[in-house]
Enzyme design. Structure first.
Site, PDB file in Angstrom:
ATOM      1  N   ARG A  78      11.955  22.291  11.520  1.00 43.79           N
ATOM      2  CA  ARG A  78      10.720  21.739  10.941  1.00 43.79           C
ATOM      3  C   ARG A  78       9.954  20.839  11.908  1.00 43.79           C
ATOM      4  NH1 ARG A  78      14.063  21.081   6.354  1.00 43.79           N
ATOM      5  NH2 ARG A  78      13.822  22.904   5.016  1.00 43.79           N
ATOM      6  N   LYS A 127      -3.173  23.310  19.659  1.00 48.78           N
ATOM      7  CA  LYS A 127      -3.226  24.656  19.080  1.00 48.78           C
ATOM      8  C   LYS A 127      -2.098  25.489  19.668  1.00 48.78           C
ATOM      9  CE  LYS A 127      -8.042  25.421  17.816  1.00 48.78           C
ATOM     10  NZ  LYS A 127      -9.233  26.266  18.056  1.00 48.78           N
ATOM     11  N   GLU A 136     -12.969  28.844  32.036  1.00 44.10           N
ATOM     12  CA  GLU A 136     -12.976  27.749  31.046  1.00 44.10           C
ATOM     13  C   GLU A 136     -13.634  26.503  31.641  1.00 44.10           C
ATOM     14  OE1 GLU A 136     -12.071  28.255  27.958  1.00 44.10           O
ATOM     15  OE2 GLU A 136     -10.515  29.805  27.951  1.00 44.10           O
ATOM     16  N   LYS A 174     -11.958  17.749  26.897  1.00 45.43           N
ATOM     17  CA  LYS A 174     -11.133  18.322  25.827  1.00 45.43           C
ATOM     18  C   LYS A 174     -10.496  17.208  24.994  1.00 45.43           C
ATOM     19  CE  LYS A 174      -8.488  21.788  23.957  1.00 45.43           C
ATOM     20  NZ  LYS A 174      -7.965  23.129  24.088  1.00 45.43           N
ATOM     21  N   GLU A 231     -10.673  21.164  13.955  1.00 44.39           N
ATOM     22  CA  GLU A 231     -11.867  22.010  13.979  1.00 44.39           C
ATOM     23  C   GLU A 231     -12.528  22.095  12.612  1.00 44.39           C
ATOM     24  OE1 GLU A 231     -11.233  25.387  16.592  1.00 44.39           O
ATOM     25  OE2 GLU A 231     -12.982  26.411  15.781  1.00 44.39           O
ATOM     26  N   ARG A 279     -15.172  20.463  17.474  1.00 43.87           N
ATOM     27  CA  ARG A 279     -14.213  21.213  18.278  1.00 43.87           C
ATOM     28  C   ARG A 279     -14.690  22.644  18.517  1.00 43.87           C
ATOM     29  NH1 ARG A 279      -7.592  20.867  18.466  1.00 43.87           N
ATOM     30  NH2 ARG A 279      -7.389  22.446  20.064  1.00 43.87           N
ATOM     31  N   ASN A 312     -15.552  26.949  21.652  1.00 38.74           N
ATOM     32  CA  ASN A 312     -15.543  28.406  21.474  1.00 38.74           C
ATOM     33  C   ASN A 312     -16.724  29.103  22.137  1.00 38.74           C
ATOM     34  OD1 ASN A 312     -13.203  28.230  19.981  1.00 38.74           O
ATOM     35  ND2 ASN A 312     -14.282  28.042  18.036  1.00 38.74           N
ATOM     36  N   HIS A 359     -16.426  32.611  23.381  1.00 34.71           N
ATOM     37  CA  HIS A 359     -15.184  33.138  22.827  1.00 34.71           C
ATOM     38  C   HIS A 359     -15.387  34.108  21.662  1.00 34.71           C
ATOM     39  CE1 HIS A 359     -13.377  30.252  25.461  1.00 34.71           C
ATOM     40  NE2 HIS A 359     -12.144  30.487  25.028  1.00 34.71           N
ATOM     41  N   HIS A 389     -13.348  37.103  22.708  1.00 38.97           N
ATOM     42  CA  HIS A 389     -12.123  37.533  22.021  1.00 38.97           C
ATOM     43  C   HIS A 389     -12.218  38.988  21.575  1.00 38.97           C
ATOM     44  CE1 HIS A 389     -10.142  33.411  20.965  1.00 38.97           C
ATOM     45  NE2 HIS A 389      -9.821  33.836  22.163  1.00 38.97           N
ATOM     46  N   HIS A 424      -7.549  36.456  29.783  1.00 40.06           N
ATOM     47  CA  HIS A 424      -8.342  35.692  28.812  1.00 40.06           C
ATOM     48  C   HIS A 424      -9.654  35.175  29.438  1.00 40.06           C
ATOM     49  CE1 HIS A 424      -9.297  33.030  25.508  1.00 40.06           C
ATOM     50  NE2 HIS A 424      -9.325  32.006  26.337  1.00 40.06           N
TER      51      HIS A 424
HETATM   52  N1  NAD Z   1      -3.660  26.819  22.699  1.00 40.90           N
HETATM   53  C1  NAD Z   1      -4.888  26.760  23.176  1.00 40.90           C
HETATM   54  O1  NAD Z   1      -5.653  25.871  22.840  1.00 40.90           O
HETATM   55  C2  NAD Z   1      -5.323  27.787  24.180  1.00 40.90           C
HETATM   56  C3  NAD Z   1      -6.499  27.600  24.909  1.00 40.90           C
HETATM   57  C4  NAD Z   1      -6.834  28.530  25.877  1.00 40.90           C
HETATM   58  C5  NAD Z   1      -6.016  29.618  26.108  1.00 40.90           C
HETATM   59  N2  NAD Z   1      -4.888  29.778  25.376  1.00 40.90           N
HETATM   60  C6  NAD Z   1      -3.989  30.909  25.615  1.00 40.90           C
HETATM   61  O2  NAD Z   1      -3.470  30.807  26.928  1.00 40.90           O
HETATM   62  C7  NAD Z   1      -3.120  32.102  27.368  1.00 40.90           C
HETATM   63  C8  NAD Z   1      -3.584  32.320  28.782  1.00 40.90           C
HETATM   64  O3  NAD Z   1      -3.024  31.317  29.602  1.00 40.90           O
HETATM   65  P1  NAD Z   1      -2.714  31.597  31.130  1.00 40.90           P
HETATM   66  O4  NAD Z   1      -3.907  32.196  31.754  1.00 40.90           O
HETATM   67  O5  NAD Z   1      -2.160  30.354  31.689  1.00 40.90           O
HETATM   68  O6  NAD Z   1      -1.634  32.777  31.046  1.00 40.90           O
HETATM   69  P2  NAD Z   1      -0.090  32.926  31.479  1.00 40.90           P
HETATM   70  O7  NAD Z   1       0.740  31.866  30.907  1.00 40.90           O
HETATM   71  O8  NAD Z   1       0.266  34.324  31.182  1.00 40.90           O
HETATM   72  O9  NAD Z   1      -0.127  32.716  33.069  1.00 40.90           O
HETATM   73  C9  NAD Z   1      -0.830  33.611  33.861  1.00 40.90           C
HETATM   74  C10 NAD Z   1       0.078  34.279  34.924  1.00 40.90           C
HETATM   75  O10 NAD Z   1       0.379  33.350  35.947  1.00 40.90           O
HETATM   76  C11 NAD Z   1       1.786  33.214  36.133  1.00 40.90           C
HETATM   77  N3  NAD Z   1       1.971  31.827  36.542  1.00 40.90           N
HETATM   78  C12 NAD Z   1       1.839  30.721  35.769  1.00 40.90           C
HETATM   79  N4  NAD Z   1       1.869  29.614  36.535  1.00 40.90           N
HETATM   80  C13 NAD Z   1       2.007  30.022  37.821  1.00 40.90           C
HETATM   81  C14 NAD Z   1       2.082  29.341  39.060  1.00 40.90           C
HETATM   82  N5  NAD Z   1       1.933  28.021  39.152  1.00 40.90           N
HETATM   83  N6  NAD Z   1       2.278  30.082  40.177  1.00 40.90           N
HETATM   84  C15 NAD Z   1       2.356  31.433  40.098  1.00 40.90           C
HETATM   85  N7  NAD Z   1       2.263  32.131  38.959  1.00 40.90           N
HETATM   86  C16 NAD Z   1       2.090  31.434  37.827  1.00 40.90           C
HETATM   87  C17 NAD Z   1       2.378  33.669  34.831  1.00 40.90           C
HETATM   88  O11 NAD Z   1       3.676  34.167  34.996  1.00 40.90           O
HETATM   89  C18 NAD Z   1       1.416  34.766  34.414  1.00 40.90           C
HETATM   90  O12 NAD Z   1       1.750  35.956  35.072  1.00 40.90           O
HETATM   91  C19 NAD Z   1      -3.750  33.080  26.398  1.00 40.90           C
HETATM   92  O13 NAD Z   1      -2.748  33.632  25.588  1.00 40.90           O
HETATM   93  C20 NAD Z   1      -4.691  32.221  25.574  1.00 40.90           C
HETATM   94  O14 NAD Z   1      -4.828  32.687  24.249  1.00 40.90           O
HETATM   95  C21 NAD Z   1      -4.533  28.892  24.423  1.00 40.90           C
HETATM   96 ZN    ZN Z   2     -10.347  30.167  26.113  1.00 42.92          ZN
END
Ligand code: NAD
Ligand code: ZN
Length: 377
Positions: free
Chosen positions: A136, A158, A200, A242, A252, A257, A261, A264, A268, A280
């Site tokens: 939990r 999030k 972003e 942020k 949101e 917030r 988007n 987005h 999306h 993304h």
């Molecule tokens: N929660 C939120 O508020 C929020 C906001 C924006 C995006 N997101 C989510 O985040 C995700 C995308 O994040 P991302 O782009 O970081 O993706 P990811 O975590 O898949 O990382 C991208 C790639 O880089 C590699 N990697 C990570 N750090 C590294 C480093 N320092 N050196 C070498 N390789 C590295 C990973 O293995 C992966 O292959 C999406 O799923 C999106 O929906 C969430």
């Molecule tokens: Zn985003």
């Protein structure tokens, strides 16, 4: 139409010197610490880690093993389990979550245990769902290692996993106890991922920070060369925006917030229709081109601003056009499943000028189709 009008730009104040930024949420407030090469020694000594008595459960991306090794060494005596979880969108699914629950049970975590998530947004998002639900709710510390995670996903609470039907359809709000950013970890990030995160960063400029936008335009080559000082400045600036937005509108519900988007809504839709072949940030870059087109039509964004946004996205090396293989029908269908749909209507965030947006705008399907056609040209 309901929309949120942001305060004038000069009412924002940033403290660019203070080393940590606070997300102000009463008893759930937490710091975002931004450092360089400080991860292993400073993190273990941070009061939030040093004072907590619980065992530590590490969830990390094997691609950041090199950066994780000193952290794991520093926390070794207190670590009760390490799970290596591959990054990439395909990991964000229920079966991954299930394997985390099993590993946690084997590690005999209790309610005082602390989850440490190290990797990009994918690791952070799944680890977040895990931490929010196991027993939990456990505390979580984010050690983001991609631009995307450092400027966006690790902050704000999030969490989410995907279903075949759509992205991030399952998740809860769960604020971290600490976000610890080491810009040095970006050195190993592949170029495509690095640029995806910059989408972003551009977004933050458009939605609330003309000065950041100008800095991106002026210093783009330095940024693309990953100049450490330049990156630190940008990361801090984005985190400050942020943090401010999340502090004022955590769930949101107040309209603020939603400014995050921008790009987005269409983005999306494109991301889902492309079945995650686009990163993304890449989908968001195209989505921002679409939102910019609509902004010129509906919120009087000047043609000079339209050009500046388009040029910055292109010069960054991000995609700005829609692959002809992606049909309008599929993109629209995915957009309608998205969380930004309210009472059946797709809602948009559109810019009035660089640094200011309006949210909650309804756009006719005819105009959305027109924007998608524009993105194919
Ligand atoms: N929660 C939120 O508020 C929020 C906001 C924006 C995006 N997101 C989510 O985040 C995700 C995308 O994040 P991302 O782009 O970081 O993706 P990811 O975590 O898949 O990382 C991208 C790639 O880089 C590699 N990697 C990570 N750090 C590294 C480093 N320092 N050196 C070498 N390789 C590295 C990973 O293995 C992966 O292959 C999406 O799923 C999106 O929906 C969430
Ligand atoms: Zn985003």
């Amino acid at each position: 139409l309901p929309f949120f009008q942001q305060p004038a730009k000069n009412s924002l104040s940033y403290d660019m010197n203070n080393s940590s930024i606070c997300v102000n949420l009463g008893s759930r407030s937490y710091p975002i610490v931004i450092g360089r090469n400080t991860l292993s020694h400073d993190l273990a000594r941070h009061p939030l880690i040093a004072k907590s008595k619980g065992r530590i459960f590490v969830i990390a991306d094997p691609k950041v093993r090199r950066h994780a090794a000193p952290v794991i060494r520093a926390l070794k005596k207190r670590t009760s389990g390490i799970v290596w979880l591959k990054g990439g969108e395909r990991s964000k699914q229920i079966s991954t979550l299930n394997s985390l629950y099993k590993a946690a049970a084997r590690a005999r975590l209790d309610r005082h245990s602390l989850v440490v998530a190290m990797g990009g947004g994918v690791i952070g998002d799944i680890a977040g769902v895990f931490a929010a639900t196991y027993l939990r709710g456990l505390s979580i510390v984010h050690l983001p290692t991609t631009v995307m995670a450092q400027v966006d996903s690790s902050i704000g609470g999030k969490t989410g996993i995907n279903l075949l039907e759509g992205k991030n359809l399952v998740g809860v709000f769960h604020q971290p106890a600490l976000v610890y950013i080491d810009a040095e970890t970006l050195k190993t990030l592949p170029d495509r991922e690095f640029k995806s995160g910059l989408a972003e960063v551009i977004k933050y400029g458009v939605i609330s920070d003309p000065e950041l936008f100008e800095r991106l335009e002026k210093n783009l080559s330095k940024i693309l060369f990953r100049d450490p000082a330049e990156l630190a400045w940008i990361i801090r600036r984005c985190c400050a925006i942020k943090a401010r937005v999340v502090s004022r509108d955590e769930h949101e519900t107040k309209g603020l917030r939603a400014i995050l988007n921008f790009g987005h809504t269409i983005g999306h839709g494109i991301e889902a229709a492309a079945r995650y072949h686009l990163l993304h940030g890449e989908a968001i870059a195209i989505g921002m081109m679409g939102a910019t087109y609509l902004s010129q039509k509906l919120t009087k964004l000047s043609s000079i601003s339209v050009q500046r946004i388009g040029r910055l996205i292109q010069n960054t090396g991000l995609p700005f056009q829609l692959d002809k293989k992606l049909s309008t029908r599929e993109i629209l269908a995915a957009m309608k499943l998205d969380k930004k749909v309210s009472q059946g209507e797709i809602r948009f965030v559109l810019a009035t000028r660089i640094g200011q947006v309006k949210t909650g705008l309804g756009v006719s399907e005819r105009l959305i189709r027109e924007a998608l056609d524009f993105l194919r040209k």
